[in-house]
Design an enzyme around this catalytic site. Structure first.
Site, mmCIF file in Angstrom:
data_model
loop_
_atom_site.group_PDB
_atom_site.id
_atom_site.type_symbol
_atom_site.label_atom_id
_atom_site.label_comp_id
_atom_site.label_asym_id
_atom_site.label_seq_id
_atom_site.Cartn_x
_atom_site.Cartn_y
_atom_site.Cartn_z
ATOM 1 N N GLY A 277 41.710 49.770 39.701
ATOM 2 C CA GLY A 277 41.745 49.062 38.889
ATOM 3 C C GLY A 277 40.141 48.353 39.047
ATOM 4 O O GLY A 277 38.748 48.249 37.888
ATOM 5 N N CYS A 346 36.645 19.559 31.568
ATOM 6 C CA CYS A 346 36.939 18.407 32.510
ATOM 7 C C CYS A 346 38.216 18.394 33.420
ATOM 8 O O CYS A 346 38.804 17.664 33.293
ATOM 9 C CB CYS A 346 37.330 16.869 32.519
ATOM 10 S SG CYS A 346 36.113 16.442 30.405
ATOM 11 N N TYR A 375 38.918 41.287 35.853
ATOM 12 C CA TYR A 375 40.232 40.179 36.233
ATOM 13 C C TYR A 375 39.372 39.265 35.111
ATOM 14 O O TYR A 375 39.692 37.524 35.965
ATOM 15 C CB TYR A 375 40.622 39.569 37.133
ATOM 16 C CG TYR A 375 41.584 40.831 37.585
ATOM 17 C CD1 TYR A 375 43.027 40.784 37.511
ATOM 18 C CD2 TYR A 375 41.250 41.709 38.625
ATOM 19 C CE1 TYR A 375 43.573 42.147 37.154
ATOM 20 C CE2 TYR A 375 42.113 43.259 38.761
ATOM 21 C CZ TYR A 375 43.029 43.075 38.730
ATOM 22 O OH TYR A 375 43.442 43.801 38.989
#
Length: 421
Positions: A277, A346, A375
């Site tokens: 992958g 944040c 990913y």
């Protein structure tokens, strides 16, 4: 090798300037190269030449239907780990007999969907799953083809969060219990054992762990055949790594990997399946972002960009490195400066790199995160109510948005307000 290169002072994706795509689509966005996807798939296919084989792309790495269709039309099968991935693969035109279903927690609904739609095999991970699969298949009047995933207790020498072949990992059955479990499977009327499955981890940069695991599988094949099982297919998983840092030595090539497969299990006469992958999609994609501000801090400077940890979580989750380059090619010899490259979320974890040496950059400049195709988009979220960023596919001198950026109204209107409010 990939197809993201500087031409005429600017970064190109194949034959398209990245600046043109940014002007049309806005930032941040993911950008994939068709030529790179196909090149990497063909490297694996050619590495197994001379053996009966199927390269099943592990679509958890990047599962946009345009990517799946590109690879499927080149001959790839698919490795799926959920019903959603199975349905995505089928929607992309992948026939059921080229889909392998992996994963430790397959539900009865997922099993039923795959049996109805067609499946090459289930890679079973446990005895309870085997019992569940037999029950569902029997209720449907079907026989489910299976391999059983064995855990060879091999240290893949990779990040702890992506190691899957050690005894303490949740995957597969202990190889020491394989004969017992295969005997149980053979006694189940709605299961047909077709082979063995093994997968020891991801981002492996050394062939030695693979060789050790595959040697154990070869020994197990001989034992199981002596017990009367028809072992005709070996699913050897994926996991071959990519060079995230261009300055480091390159991981083994698919050709070397294929030679090792031939050396360890080629004599068995089995059909070989592999499930790459990351190596197919990783270097086939970049994430493009724009500098919002350059901020001077106490003893360091920050590049604050419009991409964030919700768009590319690998650095925050795995301390992963991505090479980061300016989209406009710097003049040779330009003095570099250390920056912390951070996003607007944040959290201190919203940091892509610390004290990374870059040429001087300014508000409005474009940067590209290399090796972001695997990913990246699949692990993105809408944290902080930030829209999922677009995905764009380039093919030669053409490009198309293959997943648009949702509007804020589309995001907010997915919420349902209870009647008492």
């Amino acid at each position: 090798m990939d197809h993201f290169m500087y031409q005429n002072g600017s970064l190109y994706a194949e034959d398209v300037p990245v600046t043109d795509i940014a002007a049309r689509v806005g930032t941040p966005f993911y950008l994939y190269s068709t030529a790179t996807l196909l090149r990497h798939y063909k490297l694996f296919d050619e590495a197994l030449a001379g053996m009966d084989h199927l390269v099943c792309y592990a679509m958890k790495a990047a599962s946009n239907q345009a990517i799946l269709m590109t690879l499927a039309q080149a001959g790839a099968g698919m490795d799926v780990v959920s019903m959603g991935e199975y349905l995505r693969a089928r929607a992309a035109g992948v026939p059921g007999d080229k889909i392998v279903f992996s994963g430790v927690g397959k539900t009865a609904e997922e099993i039923r969907t795959a049996l109805e739609g067609g499946i090459r095999q289930f890679n079973l991970e446990s005895e309870p799953e085997m019992v569940a699969l037999n029950a569902v298949a029997k209720s449907m009047g079907k026989v489910a083809p299976v391999t059983i995933r064995v855990n060879p207790d091999v240290d893949a020498k990779t990040h702890a969060k992506i190691a899957t072949g050690k005894s303490e990992n949740k995957f597969g059955i202990p190889i020491s219990r394989a004969r017992e479990v295969y005997r149980q499977a053979a006694e189940m009327e709605a299961i047909e054992v077709v082979g063995i499955d093994v997968h020891i981890g991801s981002q492996l940069t050394d062939l030695a762990p693979f060789e050790l695991a595959y040697t154990k599988v070869a020994e197990l094949t001989a034992i199981l055949r002596a017990d009367g099982h028809d072992i005709r297919r070996l699913d050897l998983g994926g996991g071959l790594g990519i060079p995230y840092e261009r300055s480091n030595s390159a991981p083994p090539l698919p050709l070397d990997y294929g030679a090792m497969i031939q050396r360890t299990v080629g004599h068995l006469g089995c059909e070989i399946e592999i499930e790459p992958g990351r190596l197919i999609a990783g270097n086939a994609g970049i994430m493009v972002a724009r500098v919002i501000y350059v901020k001077s801090g106490e003893g360091r400077d920050f590049l604050i960009i419009d991409g964030a940890m919700n768009d590319l979580i690998r650095p925050a989750m795995y301390d992963a490195h991505h090479d980061i380059i300016p989209v406009i090619e710097p003049t040779p010899g330009t003095e570099q400066h250390p920056y912390d490259i951070v996003g607007p979320v944040c959290e201190s974890g919203d940091t892509f790199a610390k004290q990374r040496s870059m040429v001087p950059l300014f508000a409005g400049d474009l940067i590209a995160f290399r090796s972001a195709g695997a990913y990246g988009a699949v692990m993105a979220s809408e944290y902080n109510t930030r829209p999922l960023i677009p995905e764009v596919l380039v093919n030669g001198d053409q490009f198309a948005v293959i997943r648009p950026r949702p509007t804020f109204d589309e995001m907010i209107n997915r919420d349902t307000i209870p009647e008492w409010l």
